[in-house]
Enzyme design. Structure first.
Site, mmCIF file in Angstrom:
data_model
loop_
_atom_site.group_PDB
_atom_site.id
_atom_site.type_symbol
_atom_site.label_atom_id
_atom_site.label_comp_id
_atom_site.label_asym_id
_atom_site.label_seq_id
_atom_site.Cartn_x
_atom_site.Cartn_y
_atom_site.Cartn_z
ATOM 1 N N HIS A 307 0.807 -1.222 0.000
ATOM 2 C CA HIS A 307 0.000 0.000 0.000
ATOM 3 C C HIS A 307 0.836 1.265 0.000
ATOM 4 O O HIS A 307 0.312 2.352 0.199
ATOM 5 C CB HIS A 307 -0.972 -0.020 1.184
ATOM 6 N N LYS A 386 -23.496 2.625 15.634
ATOM 7 C CA LYS A 386 -23.494 4.091 15.499
ATOM 8 C C LYS A 386 -24.811 4.718 15.960
ATOM 9 O O LYS A 386 -24.815 5.765 16.610
ATOM 10 C CB LYS A 386 -23.226 4.452 14.029
ATOM 11 N N LEU A 394 -23.187 11.521 21.247
ATOM 12 C CA LEU A 394 -21.740 11.302 21.327
ATOM 13 C C LEU A 394 -21.208 10.948 19.952
ATOM 14 O O LEU A 394 -21.934 10.404 19.103
ATOM 15 C CB LEU A 394 -21.435 10.171 22.311
ATOM 16 N N HIS A 395 -19.924 11.255 19.717
ATOM 17 C CA HIS A 395 -19.333 10.963 18.411
ATOM 18 C C HIS A 395 -18.870 9.502 18.387
ATOM 19 O O HIS A 395 -18.092 9.083 19.255
ATOM 20 C CB HIS A 395 -18.152 11.891 18.145
ATOM 21 N N ASP A 397 -16.694 7.702 16.645
ATOM 22 C CA ASP A 397 -15.267 7.407 16.606
ATOM 23 C C ASP A 397 -14.598 7.704 17.948
ATOM 24 O O ASP A 397 -13.783 6.924 18.440
ATOM 25 C CB ASP A 397 -14.592 8.211 15.480
ATOM 26 N N THR A 421 -5.151 7.355 12.676
ATOM 27 C CA THR A 421 -4.914 7.970 11.379
ATOM 28 C C THR A 421 -5.913 9.093 11.125
ATOM 29 O O THR A 421 -7.120 8.905 11.268
ATOM 30 C CB THR A 421 -5.062 6.931 10.250
#
EC number: 2.3.1.137
Length: 582
Positions: A307, A386, A394-395, A397, A421
């Protein structure tokens, strides 16, 4: 009238490339301030004071000079980091690519149209190959819509590297060979390479300028499979690609020296659109347990999947496209079953000698030894996803990052340096940045959760305080380090400070994590350090699918135990969000 016409024209894949802003250089003060915040969770009072002194001297002295040189570089390059990052992160690395660099994982087809079934390998391979060729055609004709963050276009240059691209080994440094061209730029290679039982074949994916249909691809793959089933296994030259890079480079040079035709074969492989691997393994997997197939993809065979020229999200975009096309068609080809008179696949046969056979044997042995040390678990957490997390405002991630840190903290009785990342593709040729999600706030919250004397509301206050936007600084520090190296200057003390690697600097993060999106595509990576974990995940409305990795030879780590602690953390956090006074 002309404005209406221009509005109706579809956007071309690369049309915004020249209008993207250059990669900015952050201020030295802000990056060093963020760095101090990031090392704080891993330092005693005395250690932190020593690091503060080192940072202050750096900011007032050599760091200031290096920063000015970096600003000068940025005036002449639209992306001051691009060449450096490719070299430092990928091309100069000498460790084997297969386990340590490459990203790979299972496709999600068994969740819908393709449950595991005997005798379907070739038919399914030909249909997924056809969809992959359609994606190549979208890029080649520039009909793939440019990706955007809101209204802002993202850099699409990495999509040029998806096809007809190879990382060629060098004794000291590898090089990227890219043969891809858009239709407007000229001819582009259109052949595919098929690997089966240590042998290599190739065929053109176009006939009279048209992409082969799935029945035609099936005929080609069937020919290869039948040949390989009826005849002895091949030499397995592809195993050499799994070697340490300098050894692979020298083995490659020897291959070319013993027969010039070997170079022609190597060029054919390097310039191919992609490789189709027809494996014999039949790993059992379900929509809830991808462990066996993930392990198979990552470690069962020594062959090259790389990659370097593009980041995982580019590959995820293509795999997501293929998955959506398969889902829409039920995984069935509904077009013509006719097969045109096309040339059969040609076998690519290397000339080998005893030295090459010895190199292949050593490569296989080295790979088997390394691969058997990598532990991978890959499961779907299906209790919620999700939708439930967002219902609590809440988020998703951030929720998962905190759950991961809580799991690590509970298991190892200390905070773990964490890499997540982040993307910088809104800038010209932007790739990634490091987000260090193990902050003081995160550590304080983990300690509160593990403290039985803290009440629910007290934990929730700390929980809410973590939900902030993090900023990256690691690529800036890397630039300063590389400027010093280029100038022949001594390594600045900041990079020699024990807290630099302890906090994750220099690629020493204990938790190497990445959200690969809100799609159905997932992969697995090896840990960055021997005592660390790889942690990739995807988030859906009703589930979170996670792949975790660890090195078996490290007695301190265990991916299965961390996964169990992670799911426990998820439950505790949702319970906290539900029961606390909001």
């Amino acid at each position: 009238m002309s404005k209406q016409v221009s509005k109706s024209l579809p956007e071309r894949t690369f049309q915004y490339q020249n209008s993207l802003p250059p990669l900015p250089v952050p201020s030295l003060e802000s990056s060093l301030s963020l760095y101090l915040d990031a090392v704080r969770p891993f330092a005693s009072e005395d250690e932190f004071k020593a690091t503060e002194d080192i940072v202050r001297k750096f900011q007032e002295g050599v760091g200031k000079e290096l920063h000015q040189k970096l600003l000068q570089r940025a005036k002449t390059k639209r992306n001051w980091l691009e060449e450096w990052w490719l070299d430092a992160a990928y091309l100069e690395l000498r460790i084997p690519s297969q386990l340590n660099v490459n990203f790979g994982g299972p496709a999600p087809y068994l969740e819908h149209c393709w449950p595991p079934a005997e005798g379907t390998q070739l038919e399914r391979a030909s249909i997924s190959t056809w969809h992959t060729l359609q994606y190549w055609d979208l890029i080649r004709t520039e009909r793939l819509a440019p990706q955007k963050a809101g209204q802002s276009p993202l850099d699409m240059d990495q999509f040029r590297m998806l096809f007809c691209t190879c990382k060629v080994p060098g004794v000291n440094k590898d090089t990227i060979h890219n043969y891809f061209k858009t239709e407007r730029e000229g001819p582009c290679p259109s052949h595919v390479v098929v690997m089966c039982r240590g042998r290599l074949f190739t065929f053109d994916a176009l006939h009279n300028g048209q992409i082969l249909t799935p029945p035609e691809i099936l005929r080609q793959l069937s020919y290869v499979k039948e040949r390989c089933a009826a005849e002895p296994e091949g030499e397995g030259v592809s195993a050499l690609t799994s070697e340490e890079r300098t050894r692979w480079a020298k083995a490659r040079e020897h291959l070319i020296n013993i027969d010039p035709h070997n170079k022609v074969i190597l060029e054919t492989i390097q310039s191919s659109l992609f490789t189709v691997c027809l494996d014999d393994a039949k790993p059992f997997s379900t929509a809830e347990n991808y462990t066996n197939v993930s392990t198979c993809v990552r470690i069962i065979t020594s062959r090259s999947r790389t990659h370097s020229p593009y980041d995982a999200m580019v590959l995820v975009s293509m795999c997501w496209y293929v998955d959506q096309q398969l889902k829409a068609t039920g995984g069935i080809w509904k077009g013509s079953s006719a097969v045109r008179p096309i040339a059969r696949p040609e076998e690519l046969i290397f000339t080998v000698d005893e030295k090459v056979r010895g190199d292949i044997s050593r490569a296989k042995e080295q790979f088997l030894q390394s691969a058997s040390d990598l532990q991978i678990v890959c499961y779907a957490f299906t209790d919620f996803g999700k939708a439930a997390i967002k219902q609590k405002k809440l988020h998703p991630d951030t929720f998962i990052q905190l759950a991961m840190q809580l799991a690590y903290h509970r298991l190892h009785k200390q905070p773990g340096s964490c890499y997540e990342t982040a993307m910088t593709r809104k800038y010209y040729h932007g790739r990634t940045e490091t987000m260090r999600s193990c902050t003081q706030e995160a550590v304080a919250w983990c300690e509160a959760m593990l403290d039985p004397t803290r009440d629910v509301n007290g934990r929730h206050v700390v929980f809410r305080s973590y939900f902030v936007t993090l900023a990256g600084f690691d690529r800036h520090l890397l630039g300063l380090y590389l400027i010093a190296r280029e100038e022949g200057l001594p390594t600045p003390e900041l990079f020699l400070d024990p807290l630099y690697p302890k906090s994750g600097g220099g690629g020493n993060f204990v938790l190497s994590s990445s959200l690969v999106g809100y799609t159905t595509v997932l992969g697995a990576v090896a840990p960055m350090v021997h005592h660390g974990y790889g942690f990739f995940y995807r988030i859906r409305d009703d589930r979170i699918v996670i792949s975790m990795s660890a090195w078996k030879s490290c007695r301190e780590t265990d991916a299965a135990t961390l996964y169990n602690q992670f799911t426990r953390s998820l439950h505790e956090m949702l319970h906290l969000a539900t029961t606390s006074q909001l």
